[in-house]
Scaffold this active site. Structure first.
Site, mmCIF file in Angstrom:
data_model
loop_
_atom_site.group_PDB
_atom_site.id
_atom_site.type_symbol
_atom_site.label_atom_id
_atom_site.label_comp_id
_atom_site.label_asym_id
_atom_site.label_seq_id
_atom_site.Cartn_x
_atom_site.Cartn_y
_atom_site.Cartn_z
ATOM 1 N N ASP A 57 0.964 -1.092 -0.095
ATOM 2 C CA ASP A 57 0.139 0.163 -0.038
ATOM 3 C C ASP A 57 0.788 1.212 0.170
ATOM 4 O O ASP A 57 1.937 1.251 -0.446
ATOM 5 C CB ASP A 57 -0.833 0.090 1.360
ATOM 6 C CG ASP A 57 -2.227 0.628 0.935
ATOM 7 O OD1 ASP A 57 -2.338 1.918 1.080
ATOM 8 O OD2 ASP A 57 -3.221 0.105 0.456
ATOM 9 N N SER B 204 -11.466 -0.623 -0.756
ATOM 10 C CA SER B 204 -10.142 -1.044 -0.138
ATOM 11 C C SER B 204 -10.409 -1.401 1.473
ATOM 12 O O SER B 204 -9.606 -2.403 1.785
ATOM 13 C CB SER B 204 -9.401 0.343 0.063
ATOM 14 O OG SER B 204 -8.823 1.099 -1.243
ATOM 15 N N HIS C 234 -3.662 6.107 3.726
ATOM 16 C CA HIS C 234 -4.506 4.913 3.211
ATOM 17 C C HIS C 234 -3.941 3.635 3.656
ATOM 18 O O HIS C 234 -4.675 2.775 4.310
ATOM 19 C CB HIS C 234 -4.514 5.069 1.711
ATOM 20 C CG HIS C 234 -5.247 3.896 1.053
ATOM 21 N ND1 HIS C 234 -4.765 2.785 0.316
ATOM 22 C CD2 HIS C 234 -6.716 3.814 0.842
ATOM 23 C CE1 HIS C 234 -5.909 1.954 -0.305
ATOM 24 N NE2 HIS C 234 -6.934 2.693 0.037
#
Length: 337
Positions: A107, A291, A140
């Site tokens: 990620d 996600s 994220h």
């Protein structure tokens, strides 16, 4: 890096991915080659079309692909939240439970946070991810790490930064990171990013890299596209593709990808987790997207894998006649957070 739109997909212009077997056949279009970790990136001569060359090489039985661009969180269609929102601190103590299960997380990297202060896995990750706080999507990976930590207490995370701070990567970067994991493969692998391909066929070099992790259960997001167009790598047959349902866990979240290629779903709306510390945020946020539904599924698999191999957990879970199925969304994995 530069990208262009081709066939409603994004690619790196002038780049072609192959393995060594195709280098000779592609020589007449080749300006330069960079090879690393099982993937050759051919930098094409001016005017050469990577999509046309891909088709020609594949007709010869060779492995080739344009260097497709993959993206993390951005919502392409509706949805309640295209960005994270700050929330007050979320009570969570890591506890003393220990699991031998390792979850791979590719990620944006993971920033420092109280939830994993003092853990062995973060101490190994921090040097690689020193810039995990820069960019519009920088939090994220940190958000996903918190979901995994709560869903699979005691599991260790193995973090590799493949998305930049704006949540963008490409097939070559991801495939190379996956090939590097072969010596120490994780039990479960979380890929909360993806994209379309120019011909809606599986990206071959990425597929090879995932297939090489034979004992790993790879879990990937179905994308925030609001469509049934295959989203890769989630749509690959050896990957658990995850869609998002709303907070009721009854209906598809309006932004979520869906289709016969989706294997599982979990709540994706207004989840809370760890985040960056800075600006309006004090280390915690709420966010929505496939996600994060993916992280709930990956975490559930990792938690169950404490007592049996992850592949067996996945087989039992997704082949069970008792599992609740939602059409075009797969098996529902209830959130335990």
């Amino acid at each position: 890096m530069e990208m262009q739109s081709v066939g409603a997909a994004f690619i790196r212009p002038g780049q072609l991915l192959t393995d060594r077997t195709a280098l000779s056949a592609a020589r007449r279009w080749t300006q330069a080659v960079s090879e690393a970790d099982g993937v050759c990136v051919i930098h094409l001569s001016p005017g050469a079309d990577p999509c046309e060359i891909t088709a020609e090489l594949r007709e010869q039985g060779l492995r080739a692909s344009p260097n497709h661009v993959f993206r993390g969180q951005p919502l392409f269609f509706g949805g309640p939240a295209s960005r994270p929102f700050p929330v007050p601190p979320i009570p969570h103590k890591p506890g003393r439970s220990h699991s031998d299960v390792v979850v791979g997380l590719l990620d944006t990297g993971v920033a420092k946070h109280p939830w994993w202060a003092g853990t062995d896995w973060y101490g190994q990750t921090a040097p690689e991810d020193g810039d995990a706080t820069e960019g519009s999507q920088a939090g994220h990976g940190t958000f996903i790490a918190g979901l995994l930590a709560r869903q699979a207490p005691g599991a260790a995370l193995r973090v590799h930064r493949v998305l930049d701070g704006d949540g963008v990567s490409d097939e070559a970067t991801v495939a190379r990171a996956l090939f590097r994991m072969r010596e120490r493969p994780p039990h479960v692998l979380n890929l909360s990013f993806g994209g379309h391909t120019f011909d809606d066929r599986p990206p071959q070099l990425l597929g090879d890299a995932i297939a090489a992790l034979q004992d790993t259960v790879t879990v990937a997001c179905a994308g925030n596209t609001g469509s049934d167009r295959p989203f890769w790598p989630a749509a690959m047959p050896n990957v658990v593709g995850v869609a998002a349902v709303d907070a009721s866990e009854e209906r598809r979240a309006p932004y979520s990808g869906y289709g016969t290629w989706v294997d599982a779903c979990a709540r994706g709306d207004w989840l809370t987790s760890s985040f960056l510390d800075g600006g309006d945020f004090a280390g915690y946020a709420t966010w929505s997207g496939t996600s994060f539904a993916t992280a709930l599924v990956a975490g559930a698999l990792a938690d169950a894998a404490k007592s049996e191999p992850a592949k067996e957990v996945a087989r039992r879970l997704f082949d069970s006649e008792d599992a609740r199925q939602i059409p075009d969304l797969g098996v529902l994995i209830p959130a335990s957070l």
